[in-house]
Each structure stands twice: as C-alpha cells, then as structure tokens.
Design an enzyme around this catalytic site. Structure first.
Site, PDB file in Angstrom:
ATOM      1  N   SER A  10      -6.151 -20.733 -58.557  1.00 33.14           N
ATOM      2  CA  SER A  10      -6.078 -20.543 -59.170  1.00 33.14           C
ATOM      3  C   SER A  10      -4.172 -19.994 -60.376  1.00 33.14           C
ATOM      4  O   SER A  10      -4.015 -19.706 -59.329  1.00 33.14           O
ATOM      5  CB  SER A  10      -6.948 -18.910 -59.654  1.00 33.14           C
ATOM      6  N   CYS A  11      -4.108 -20.963 -60.798  1.00 32.61           N
ATOM      7  CA  CYS A  11      -3.036 -20.417 -61.355  1.00 32.61           C
ATOM      8  C   CYS A  11      -0.996 -20.218 -61.217  1.00 32.61           C
ATOM      9  O   CYS A  11      -1.340 -20.152 -59.358  1.00 32.61           O
ATOM     10  CB  CYS A  11      -2.496 -18.528 -62.326  1.00 32.61           C
TER      11      CYS A  11
END
Length: 423
Positions: A10-11
């Site tokens: 994630s991210c």
C-alpha cells in the site's frame, strides 16, 4: 481484516525540496494503492465560511466544523468523505499511508487517516498548520474504522507526508500518539513503515511516557519513535514494503539535484521497484504530482490521473483560480441507499465507476488485446500529457500568461481531451 495478518502492499509518497529539485520549487508525489475494484475520483471543494456550531460529517464521525475552510482538490476513494491525497489553495499537499504498530488498531468508528488528510487541507494554511490541525483532531477523536468498502473490517494506523512551498513534514502515528519531523531540504519517501527515529521535531505530550510505561523504551538514553512503536514482527507485506522504501530512496538519490515533475511521474510509474502496484487484490488506483514554486507570485500546479496504473494513465494539470469548472467525468455517481452510509455498513455493493474510469478500463483492455494499437494509444496519451507539462513549464517561466478563465477550464479540458482518444 482487523489484526496483524498478511496485509496488502500500500502506497508510496515522495517529496523533493531544493537543492534536490531542478528549480526553486518543492515537488510532491504519491501513489494511492487500493483494492482493485475500488474507484478513485477527483473532487474540487470551494472555500467556505461556516456558522458557529456547524458540524461536518466525515466518513464515520460528525465533528465540529471550522469557521473557514480552504478550497481543496482531492483524489479519494469514491465511497468515503476523506482523501488519499490532495492539495489546497494555499499550496499545501498531504498524502497518507497505512501502518501497523504496537498500539492496537481500533475497529470502533473514529476518524480515518483519509479524513485527517482532508481536514488538514481544509483547515491548514501551511504544512505546519495542517499538521497541528491533524494531530489535535487525532488526539481528540482517535483513528479507527474500516478503510475498505467490505463487510470484513480492514483497519490500520497512518503516516502522512505534508508539504508546502517552503518545507515538508513527516507525521507518523500509533493510535492517538504521534511524532513529526520537519524536512527543510533534500528529498524523502515513505512506504508503510515507521521511519522517524530520534530526530523528532514535535510529538504527542505523552508519547515517551506511553513508550516507557509499556516497556518499549527504558526511559533513559536516546528515544527512537520507530524503534519504540514498530511491531517486533511486522506483517509479511509490511515487511516487503521495505524493498519499495529502499527502491524509492535510491530513485530519488539517482536524480538528486535534477528532480522535476516528470521525475516523480516516472518514479510513480516504476514497476520494477514495486512502487507502481499491479497485483491481484490491490493496484495503484490513482496518482498525484504537485509542483509548489518557492516564489509565492507563481501558481502551484497539481497533476492527477483519476484512473488506475500511472504507467498507462495521463497526469492532468489543475490550478486553483476563481470559477473552477467541475469535471463530472471524474465524479462517481451518488446513491440514495449507499451501503457505505447505512448501518450495518457494506452489506451490498454499488457500481461507483465514473465515466473516465469506464473509458480508461476499456482502453486498458484494448492494450492487452491488441498490443500494436495499445502502444499507439499509449504514445498518443503521452503526447497529451507532455502538452500539459509543457504548459506548466511555460506558465511557471512566465513565457505564457493564460487568463483565469482558461485556467479554470484546464483540468476539465484535459479530461475531455483524454476521453477523445479512448475507444
């Protein structure tokens, strides 16, 4: 998923400041990696004045409204109130990432990290002010509630990168506790890790006592926020995120002194490092790059894709001016019986795809089915993007001076131009 089991990648979030940038500007960039079927929309909210006692409904909580809110442009999952990333009309940018810490995650509904992103942008005139807004709200209301539009809760804590024309701030949290570090020069990236050690610029007043009372710090000697609050055994994919962190750091190092908007776009598109995510369950759902000139007389320019996979998407420019035209093609439909707002939540699903998302998905299918035509389409899209980048350079160099009406139409015009290329 409420515990510390396997979690999705994630991210990644980046900021570059002089002397690492090619021009006297701060450059911010972020990939929002989200569930594969989730839609990210671009939302413009004008500045507003509010009455005493007014409330604002965030994703889960209703809280006190501020007297004045800045105009904001947000890239957000279409089902919630907050945002993965965005900017305001004062030249502030904020993005968030999920982390898991020694503090237990809370399934009870509170503020999402994405709510804090929007609240910081709406209420903070500088990166420091946004940080103060976010930490005060975090201490008062806490963070918690599901971060996915699914019946099984998925909960995490948050780290944030904040930037304005002069500096950047890294804010890392563990429950209601937090530490922040000011970044005045060079470059920095974050990737689902606690990374603030002993170089703490500001912190929760009870942070060290919390660490000491839990046995995470002896109470003497050097205090490291990351060492005290990181999990001794991190979830597998959080552990794997370290490779993305190091990969992003190396890409920034390679370009140090010459970093431009195009540099950060290329980093956000990098699949070899894992920064551009394309997995079965998660992918990069939206991307953002912002150029924040040190000269306050020059406008800030923000680029958004509004579509997944930046390696096959177009970064489109947005500039804050009066009378900004709405771009309905990047707004998701609204539902009277929205399963994200009904209790119990997420008991059914709705189709939140906006028009650009649908057309872009059809283009991606074409690229997979017919590689030659797909490559031609991708080259045409890159040409459109280069027009936007060239226009930004001319605007910031003063070689062209578009009128307010032209800038108010800029993002909408670019969305409409992109759609003309799609089947």
């Amino acid at each position: 998923m409420a515990g510390h089991g396997a979690v999705p990648s994630s991210c990644d979030c980046f900021v570059a400041l002089p002397p690492h940038t090619a021009s006297p500007a701060v450059i911010f960039g972020k990939n929002a990696d989200r569930p594969r079927d989730e839609v990210q929309e671009i939302v413009y909210v004008p500045a507003a004045t509010h009455h005493p006692g007014d409330k604002v409904q965030c994703t889960y909580l209703e809280i006190e409204q501020a007297e004045r809110t800045h105009a904001v442009v947000l890239s957000r999952p279409a089902w919630l109130w907050g945002a993965e990333m965005g900017a305001n009309d004062r030249g502030v940018c904020v993005g968030n990432e999920g982390v898991w810490t020694r503090e237990p995650v809370g399934e009870a509904e509170a503020l999402l990290g994405m709510d804090l992103v929007r609240l910081g942008l709406e209420r903070g005139g500088t990166a420091r002010e946004a940080l103060e807004v976010m930490t005060a709200l975090l201490e008062r209301h806490g963070q918690g509630g599901s971060c996915k539009e699914e019946p099984v809760p998925f909960v995490y804590h948050n780290t944030f990168l904040l930037a304005d024309r002069s500096e950047a701030w890294l804010l890392e949290t563990a429950g209601r506790y937090w530490a922040a570090q000011r970044i005045r020069e060079g470059s920095r990236n974050i990737s689902n890790q606690l990374s603030i050690g002993s170089e703490i610029t500001a912190e929760h007043p009870g942070l060290r006592e919390r660490a000491r009372s839990r046995g995470w710090w002896s109470g003497t000697g050097q205090f490291s926020f990351a060492r005290a609050f990181s999990l001794p055994e991190q979830p597998p994919r959080m552990q794997a995120a370290k490779a993305r962190l190091h990969g992003g750091r190396e890409l920034l190092r390679l370009h140090a002194g010459h970093i431009t908007a195009e540099t950060l776009m290329s980093i956000l598109r990098d699949k070899g490092s894992g920064i551009c995510v394309d997995e079965e369950g998660f992918h990069t759902a939206g991307s953002m790059v912002s150029v924040l000139p040190r000269d306050p007389a020059l406008p800030c320019v923000h680029f958004f894709t509004a579509t997944p996979d930046p390696s096959r998407s177009v970064f489109k420019p947005f500039v804050f001016v009066a009378g900004i035209k709405a771009a309905p093609q990047v707004r998701s439909p609204e539902f009277l019986q929205d399963p994200a707002k009904q209790i119990p939540r997420f008991q059914s699903s709705v189709d939140r795809r906006h028009e650009l998302y649908r057309r872009h998905q059809a283009a991606l299918e074409l690229m997979e089915r017919d590689r030659e035509r797909g490559q031609q389409l991708l080259e045409a899209l890159r040409g459109l993007e280069e027009q936007g980048l060239r226009g930004m350079r001319e605007l910031l160099e003063g070689t062209v001076r578009p009128g307010p009406e032209e800038l108010a139409d800029l993002f909408l015009d670019c969305v409409e131009a992109e759609m003309k290329f799609y089947p």
